[in-house]
Write an enzyme that holds these catalytic residues in place. Structure first.
Site, PDB file in Angstrom:
ATOM      1  N   ASN A 270      21.036  53.305  55.056  1.00  0.00           N
ATOM      2  CA  ASN A 270      20.691  54.634  54.532  1.00  0.00           C
ATOM      3  C   ASN A 270      21.913  55.129  53.772  1.00  0.00           C
ATOM      4  O   ASN A 270      22.893  55.553  54.375  1.00  0.00           O
ATOM      5  CB  ASN A 270      20.345  55.574  55.701  1.00  0.00           C
ATOM      6  CG  ASN A 270      20.143  57.003  55.235  1.00  0.00           C
ATOM      7  OD1 ASN A 270      19.981  57.264  54.033  1.00  0.00           O
ATOM      8  ND2 ASN A 270      20.146  57.938  56.179  1.00  0.00           N
ATOM      9  N   TRP A 271      21.816  55.066  52.453  1.00  0.00           N
ATOM     10  CA  TRP A 271      22.985  55.392  51.632  1.00  0.00           C
ATOM     11  C   TRP A 271      23.232  56.887  51.476  1.00  0.00           C
ATOM     12  O   TRP A 271      24.254  57.292  50.922  1.00  0.00           O
ATOM     13  CB  TRP A 271      22.841  54.745  50.245  1.00  0.00           C
ATOM     14  CG  TRP A 271      23.167  53.287  50.239  1.00  0.00           C
ATOM     15  CD1 TRP A 271      23.621  52.542  51.293  1.00  0.00           C
ATOM     16  CD2 TRP A 271      23.065  52.393  49.120  1.00  0.00           C
ATOM     17  NE1 TRP A 271      23.805  51.238  50.892  1.00  0.00           N
ATOM     18  CE2 TRP A 271      23.480  51.119  49.563  1.00  0.00           C
ATOM     19  CE3 TRP A 271      22.660  52.539  47.789  1.00  0.00           C
ATOM     20  CZ2 TRP A 271      23.506  49.998  48.723  1.00  0.00           C
ATOM     21  CZ3 TRP A 271      22.681  51.431  46.954  1.00  0.00           C
ATOM     22  CH2 TRP A 271      23.104  50.175  47.425  1.00  0.00           C
ATOM     23  N   LYS A 272      22.268  57.710  51.888  1.00  0.00           N
ATOM     24  CA  LYS A 272      22.408  59.178  51.724  1.00  0.00           C
ATOM     25  C   LYS A 272      22.747  59.496  50.267  1.00  0.00           C
ATOM     26  O   LYS A 272      22.266  58.793  49.363  1.00  0.00           O
ATOM     27  CB  LYS A 272      23.443  59.726  52.714  1.00  0.00           C
ATOM     28  CG  LYS A 272      23.165  59.214  54.141  1.00  0.00           C
ATOM     29  CD  LYS A 272      23.861  59.951  55.226  1.00  0.00           C
ATOM     30  CE  LYS A 272      23.450  59.360  56.573  1.00  0.00           C
ATOM     31  NZ  LYS A 272      23.963  60.072  57.706  1.00  0.00           N
TER      32      LYS A 272
ATOM     33  N   HIS B 124      14.534  62.666  58.596  1.00  0.00           N
ATOM     34  CA  HIS B 124      15.923  62.457  58.995  1.00  0.00           C
ATOM     35  C   HIS B 124      16.504  63.786  59.486  1.00  0.00           C
ATOM     36  O   HIS B 124      16.158  64.849  58.966  1.00  0.00           O
ATOM     37  CB  HIS B 124      16.733  61.919  57.808  1.00  0.00           C
ATOM     38  CG  HIS B 124      18.104  61.458  58.197  1.00  0.00           C
ATOM     39  ND1 HIS B 124      19.137  62.347  58.402  1.00  0.00           N
ATOM     40  CD2 HIS B 124      18.597  60.227  58.463  1.00  0.00           C
ATOM     41  CE1 HIS B 124      20.214  61.659  58.775  1.00  0.00           C
ATOM     42  NE2 HIS B 124      19.912  60.382  58.827  1.00  0.00           N
TER      43      HIS B 124
ATOM     44  N   GLU C 263      19.220  65.209  58.960  1.00  0.00           N
ATOM     45  CA  GLU C 263      19.873  66.021  57.914  1.00  0.00           C
ATOM     46  C   GLU C 263      18.827  66.797  57.116  1.00  0.00           C
ATOM     47  O   GLU C 263      19.076  67.923  56.679  1.00  0.00           O
ATOM     48  CB  GLU C 263      20.731  65.116  57.006  1.00  0.00           C
ATOM     49  CG  GLU C 263      22.003  64.675  57.719  1.00  0.00           C
ATOM     50  CD  GLU C 263      22.581  63.350  57.260  1.00  0.00           C
ATOM     51  OE1 GLU C 263      22.184  62.837  56.194  1.00  0.00           O
ATOM     52  OE2 GLU C 263      23.436  62.811  57.987  1.00  0.00           O
TER      53      GLU C 263
ATOM     54  N   GLU D 246      17.465  58.349  66.430  1.00  0.00           N
ATOM     55  CA  GLU D 246      18.800  58.722  65.968  1.00  0.00           C
ATOM     56  C   GLU D 246      19.249  59.988  66.694  1.00  0.00           C
ATOM     57  O   GLU D 246      18.915  61.098  66.272  1.00  0.00           O
ATOM     58  CB  GLU D 246      18.779  58.996  64.456  1.00  0.00           C
ATOM     59  CG  GLU D 246      18.446  57.795  63.617  1.00  0.00           C
ATOM     60  CD  GLU D 246      19.105  57.857  62.244  1.00  0.00           C
ATOM     61  OE1 GLU D 246      19.762  56.891  61.864  1.00  0.00           O
ATOM     62  OE2 GLU D 246      18.982  58.898  61.565  1.00  0.00           O
TER      63      GLU D 246
ATOM     64  N   GLY E   2      27.024  60.119  62.055  1.00  0.00           N
ATOM     65  CA  GLY E   2      28.220  60.409  61.267  1.00  0.00           C
ATOM     66  C   GLY E   2      29.389  60.935  62.088  1.00  0.00           C
ATOM     67  O   GLY E   2      30.374  61.421  61.549  1.00  0.00           O
TER      68      GLY E   2
ATOM     69  N   SER F 202      26.040  56.207  63.936  1.00  0.00           N
ATOM     70  CA  SER F 202      27.352  55.574  64.017  1.00  0.00           C
ATOM     71  C   SER F 202      27.305  54.096  64.409  1.00  0.00           C
ATOM     72  O   SER F 202      28.160  53.637  65.164  1.00  0.00           O
ATOM     73  CB  SER F 202      28.272  56.354  64.972  1.00  0.00           C
ATOM     74  OG  SER F 202      28.506  57.657  64.459  1.00  0.00           O
TER      75      SER F 202
ATOM     76  N   GLY G 137      24.090  54.277  58.432  1.00  0.00           N
ATOM     77  CA  GLY G 137      24.542  55.172  57.366  1.00  0.00           C
ATOM     78  C   GLY G 137      25.869  54.700  56.800  1.00  0.00           C
ATOM     79  O   GLY G 137      25.942  53.777  55.983  1.00  0.00           O
ATOM     80  N   GLY G 138      26.957  55.311  57.254  1.00  0.00           N
ATOM     81  CA  GLY G 138      28.301  55.054  56.721  1.00  0.00           C
ATOM     82  C   GLY G 138      28.657  53.582  56.562  1.00  0.00           C
ATOM     83  O   GLY G 138      29.184  53.171  55.520  1.00  0.00           O
TER      84      GLY G 138
HETATM   85  P1  PGA Z   1      25.722  56.992  60.399  1.00  0.00           P
HETATM   86  O1  PGA Z   1      24.311  57.531  59.807  1.00  0.00           O
HETATM   87  O2  PGA Z   1      25.539  55.514  60.643  1.00  0.00           O
HETATM   88  O3  PGA Z   1      26.713  57.288  59.322  1.00  0.00           O
HETATM   89  O4  PGA Z   1      25.954  57.740  61.659  1.00  0.00           O
HETATM   90  C1  PGA Z   1      23.086  57.082  60.323  1.00  0.00           C
HETATM   91  C2  PGA Z   1      21.947  57.845  59.686  1.00  0.00           C
HETATM   92  O5  PGA Z   1      22.133  59.048  59.437  1.00  0.00           O
HETATM   93  O6  PGA Z   1      20.875  57.289  59.399  1.00  0.00           O
END
Ligand code: PGA
Length: 255
Positions: free
Chosen positions: A10-12, A95, A97, A167, A173, A213, A234-235
């Site tokens: 997930n590149w956001k 998600h 966010e 999640e 994050g 994470s 994500g990251g």
């Molecule tokens: P993260 O993000 O791996 O940076 O915690 C995961 C996500 O939000 O899908």
């Protein structure tokens, strides 16, 4: 579970079309050699370039959000058919966010899921509890509410086509990963929700990813757990090296 693990990046709001293309060209040889299924959720503006770069590979490209309406006066929004035409195969919905910063409700997310399915996109529904909810013992209640309010109206065939991502909000994050046992427990619970609603067969077939994470150091232990079918990353999906390490640590967890 007997099926290949699924690793989704997930590149956001990271990477331009050019950066997406370069990343995929670098990633592709590693994916060719691996047994996992690999998908990348890229920004809207990078979808076409990513699809083109991934054309001869096993990497599936998708989006991170969409609107539920087929078309209309919704400035700034994108519909399922637009994503489909651009070559997207899946879409992340709900998600945390989006829930937190854009006030998305379960009811809105449910409408998006139905629209995605109708248009041949695989929805990846994210659910998860906040730190406060976990500490006050409300995890099960919160997960069940999100699960039912987002998926309630789906047929068993539609439910089987929907991917779920657990999640925990406090792990996204933050560098705080759920322990493998803690994550597996939540996944077992979610699998039970599937069983109660659509029966044993759908529950056994459904794909439940862990996200929050996930790093090269934590991936293997998480992906070994019986109820975890893959990861939403994500990251650590932003660099080829760390993403490949996560993909490789899922090796051996399929038959
Ligand atoms: P993260 O993000 O791996 O940076 O915690 C995961 C996500 O939000 O899908």
């Amino acid at each position: 579970m007997g099926k290949a693990p699924l690793i989704v990046g997930n590149w956001k709001m990271y990477k331009t079309a050019k950066e997406a293309r370069d990343f995929i060209i670098e990633l592709e040889p590693f994916v060719m050699k691996c047994g996992a299924r690999v998908m990348l959720a890229v920004p809207f503006t990078a979808i076409s370039a990513a699809v083109e770069a991934a054309r001869k590979s096993r990497i599936a490209i998708g989006a991170q959000n969409m609107h539920d309406a087929p078309e209309g006066a919704f400035t700034g929004e994108i519909s399922a058919s637009m994503l489909k035409e651009a070559g997207a195969q899946f879409v992340i919905l709900g998600h945390s966010e989006r829930r937190q910063y854009f006030n998305e409700t379960n009811e809105f997310i449910q409408r998006k899921i139905k629209s995605a399915l109708k248009n041949g996109l695989t929805p990846i529904l994210c659910v998860g509890e906040s730190e406060k909810e976990r500490e006050s013992g409300k995890t099960e209640q919160v997960l069940l509410k999100q699960f039912l309010e987002c998926l309630n109206e789906l047929s068993s065939e539609e439910a089987a086509r929907t991917i779920l991502a657990y999640e925990p909000v406090w792990a996204i994050g933050t560098g705080k990963t759920a322990t493998p046992e803690m994550a597996d427990q939540a996944h077992a619970l979610l699998r039970k929700f599937y069983k109660d609603k659509w029966g044993e067969e759908v529950a056994a077939k459904c794909t439940i990813l862990y996200g929050g994470s996930v790093k090269p150091e934590s991936a293997e232990a998480l992906l070994e757990m019986p109820n975890i079918n893959g990861a939403l990353v994500g990251g650590a999906s932003l660099k080829v090296a760390s993403f490949v390490q996560i993909i490789n640590s899922s090796e051996g967890n399929y038959t």
